[in-house]
Scaffold this active site. Structure first.
Site, mmCIF file in Angstrom:
data_model
loop_
_atom_site.group_PDB
_atom_site.id
_atom_site.type_symbol
_atom_site.label_atom_id
_atom_site.label_comp_id
_atom_site.label_asym_id
_atom_site.label_seq_id
_atom_site.Cartn_x
_atom_site.Cartn_y
_atom_site.Cartn_z
ATOM 1 N N GLN A 1 -10.236 -3.841 -3.404
ATOM 2 C CA GLN A 1 -11.544 -3.348 -2.953
ATOM 3 C C GLN A 1 -12.641 -3.725 -3.939
ATOM 4 O O GLN A 1 -13.727 -4.173 -3.558
ATOM 5 C CB GLN A 1 -11.494 -1.821 -2.794
ATOM 6 C CG GLN A 1 -12.778 -1.249 -2.248
ATOM 7 C CD GLN A 1 -13.042 -1.700 -0.824
ATOM 8 O OE1 GLN A 1 -12.177 -1.599 0.031
ATOM 9 N NE2 GLN A 1 -14.235 -2.226 -0.562
ATOM 10 N N ASP B 1 -17.136 7.349 -1.641
ATOM 11 C CA ASP B 1 -15.926 7.211 -0.828
ATOM 12 C C ASP B 1 -15.680 8.557 -0.159
ATOM 13 O O ASP B 1 -16.361 9.550 -0.458
ATOM 14 C CB ASP B 1 -14.751 6.800 -1.742
ATOM 15 C CG ASP B 1 -13.508 6.379 -0.975
ATOM 16 O OD1 ASP B 1 -13.546 6.293 0.261
ATOM 17 O OD2 ASP B 1 -12.481 6.137 -1.641
ATOM 18 N N ARG C 1 0.878 -1.186 0.000
ATOM 19 C CA ARG C 1 0.000 0.000 0.000
ATOM 20 C C ARG C 1 0.908 1.227 0.000
ATOM 21 O O ARG C 1 1.693 1.417 0.936
ATOM 22 C CB ARG C 1 -0.915 0.011 1.224
ATOM 23 C CG ARG C 1 -1.598 1.355 1.424
ATOM 24 C CD ARG C 1 -2.710 1.330 2.444
ATOM 25 N NE ARG C 1 -3.872 0.634 1.919
ATOM 26 C CZ ARG C 1 -5.103 0.731 2.430
ATOM 27 N NH1 ARG C 1 -5.323 1.494 3.486
ATOM 28 N NH2 ARG C 1 -6.100 0.073 1.899
ATOM 29 N N CYS D 1 -16.225 1.721 0.624
ATOM 30 C CA CYS D 1 -15.054 0.888 0.955
ATOM 31 C C CYS D 1 -14.672 1.001 2.419
ATOM 32 O O CYS D 1 -14.018 0.110 2.957
ATOM 33 C CB CYS D 1 -13.886 1.249 0.057
ATOM 34 S SG CYS D 1 -13.289 2.940 0.286
ATOM 35 N N ARG E 1 -13.564 -8.635 1.777
ATOM 36 C CA ARG E 1 -12.137 -8.388 1.505
ATOM 37 C C ARG E 1 -11.337 -9.634 1.888
ATOM 38 O O ARG E 1 -10.421 -10.051 1.171
ATOM 39 C CB ARG E 1 -11.637 -7.174 2.316
ATOM 40 C CG ARG E 1 -12.227 -5.835 1.930
ATOM 41 C CD ARG E 1 -11.730 -5.359 0.580
ATOM 42 N NE ARG E 1 -10.282 -5.303 0.509
ATOM 43 C CZ ARG E 1 -9.525 -4.300 0.983
ATOM 44 N NH1 ARG E 1 -10.096 -3.241 1.539
ATOM 45 N NH2 ARG E 1 -8.198 -4.328 0.884
ATOM 46 N N HIS F 1 -7.353 0.761 -6.425
ATOM 47 C CA HIS F 1 -7.565 -0.095 -5.241
ATOM 48 C C HIS F 1 -8.245 -1.380 -5.721
ATOM 49 O O HIS F 1 -9.406 -1.652 -5.408
ATOM 50 C CB HIS F 1 -8.437 0.651 -4.225
ATOM 51 C CG HIS F 1 -8.413 0.069 -2.842
ATOM 52 N ND1 HIS F 1 -7.643 -1.025 -2.481
ATOM 53 C CD2 HIS F 1 -9.085 0.428 -1.707
ATOM 54 C CE1 HIS F 1 -7.836 -1.291 -1.205
ATOM 55 N NE2 HIS F 1 -8.708 -0.430 -0.712
HETATM 56 N N1 NVA Z 1 -9.915 6.597 -1.355
HETATM 57 C C1 NVA Z 1 -9.511 6.236 -0.025
HETATM 58 C C2 NVA Z 1 -9.733 4.777 0.190
HETATM 59 C C3 NVA Z 1 -9.349 4.266 1.556
HETATM 60 C C4 NVA Z 1 -9.541 2.791 1.696
HETATM 61 C C5 NVA Z 1 -8.061 6.624 0.197
HETATM 62 O O1 NVA Z 1 -7.262 6.436 -0.736
HETATM 63 O O2 NVA Z 1 -7.730 7.123 1.263
HETATM 64 N N1 CP Z 2 -11.218 -0.134 2.443
HETATM 65 C C1 CP Z 2 -9.950 -0.198 2.889
HETATM 66 O O1 CP Z 2 -9.013 -0.475 2.133
HETATM 67 O O2 CP Z 2 -9.808 0.020 4.210
HETATM 68 P P1 CP Z 2 -8.443 0.234 5.039
HETATM 69 O O3 CP Z 2 -7.894 1.572 4.618
HETATM 70 O O4 CP Z 2 -8.857 0.190 6.466
HETATM 71 O O5 CP Z 2 -7.493 -0.862 4.666
#
Ligand code: NVA
Ligand code: CP
Length: 308
Positions: free
Chosen positions: A135, A221, A105, A261, A289, A132
């Site tokens: 997801q 989101d 990540r 998500c 997930r 992502h």
């Molecule tokens: N769009 C959000 C998703 C978090 C799971 C982010 O990138 O922070």
């Molecule tokens: N939806 C998701 O990826 O959640 P986290 O940021 O908690 O991993």
């Protein structure tokens, strides 16, 4: 040595491979729910590299690897030499000699791509600024559990055209559904991304209510994704009208589902009435997930295993 497969974007997999993952997910989930042990990854190790925070992604990969009989190691870039400037390419060479699969990540998509290009083992994108994919595996699987195929249906995306949206955009031609999207001025979808998908599969709307009309799934989101915190105040003002509320859900199809998500901000991108209401499937979505990523890791480490 043959080059390993990676899962850096949803479109790295064919429709057939994604359907295979869903078939395996159904079986793996059902075995797990029946307390039957399935340990195909005994002695295999997953390295999880996090440069951003996470609850669901860390937990689902770590628990998932344990449930498959293997082990998972959590690495936070701040605590590794990556945080002190060790090149991604060097880290990839070393880490991929010690483990069987890697999940990352991070910020730019180019970081996971550079890592994968120098990795001996499969690499999974656990979220970048651009995509992502894990997801959307869970989201499409959750929709299928609840309502069946997305083919010919409409998915409405309300709000920021971010990493999760970009991945929905890749899913639309793969699963043959239409994506309606509405974002405020200044935060619109990149025209090149729309052109890449084609007008049959995506339509943009100025008014979010119009995007939601008739949709089988309404999804959104956060207004401010990780890495964009400095824009938070400006985004709060810009996205004020891009909130999924009861009125918007009533504009959608009568049996429409709501997904997010997570983490969510009640009173910002979604009202409590919607996310805690009867059309919301966010907890199933989060749980899935775990099951979809177990199928993903099985596929990437062991190849295609047919369900008996
Ligand atoms: N769009 C959000 C998703 C978090 C799971 C982010 O990138 O922070
Ligand atoms: N939806 C998701 O990826 O959640 P986290 O940021 O908690 O991993």
């Amino acid at each position: 040595m043959t080059a390993p497969r990676h899962f850096l974007q949803l479109s790295d997999f064919s429709r057939d491979e994604l359907e295979h993952l869903f078939a395996r997910t159904r079986w793996i989930k059902s075995e797990f729910k029946s307390y039957r042990r399935y340990w195909p990854l005994v002695d295999r190790t997953l390295a999880m590299i996090f440069e951003k925070q996470s609850t669901r992604t860390r937990l689902s990969f770590e628990a998932g690897m344990h449930q498959l009989g293997g082990a998972a190691i959590y690495l936070n870039t701040k605590d590794t030499q990556l945080g002190r400037g060790e090149p991604v390419e060097d880290a990839a060479q070393v880490i991929s000699r010690m483990v069987d699969i890697v999940m990352i990540r991070t910020y730019e998509q180019s970081i996971v791509e550079r890592f994968a290009a120098h990795s001996r083992v499969p690499v999974i994108n656990g979220l970048t600024n651009e995509y992502h994919p894990c997801q959307i595996l869970a989201d499409i699987f959750t929709f299928a559990e609840q309502r069946g195929s997305l083919r010919g249906k409409t998915v409405a995306w309300i709000g920021d055209a971010n990493n999760v949206f970009n991945t929905w955009l890749q899913a639309a031609p793969l699963f043959d559904f239409k994506l309606n999207v509405s974002s405020p001025d200044g935060y619109a979808v990149d025209a090149a991304r729309i052109a890449a998908v084609g007008r049959n599969h995506v339509e943009t709307f100025a008014d979010p209510m119009d995007a939601a009309r008739g949709a089988a799934l309404v999804t959104t989101d956060v207004w401010t994704s990780m890495g964009f915190e400095s824009e938070g105040d400006a985004r709060k003002r810009a996205f004020e009208d891009w909130q999924v509320d009861g009125e918007m859900m009533r504009a959608a199809s009568a049996d429409a589902l709501f997904m997010h998500c997570l983490p969510a901000h009640r009173g910002e991108e979604v009202t409590a009435e919607v996310i805690d209401g009867p059309q919301s499937v966010v907890w199933d979505e989060a749980e899935n997930r775990l099951h979809t990523q177990k199928a993903l890791m099985e596929f990437l480490v062991l190849g295609r295993i047919e369900t008996q």
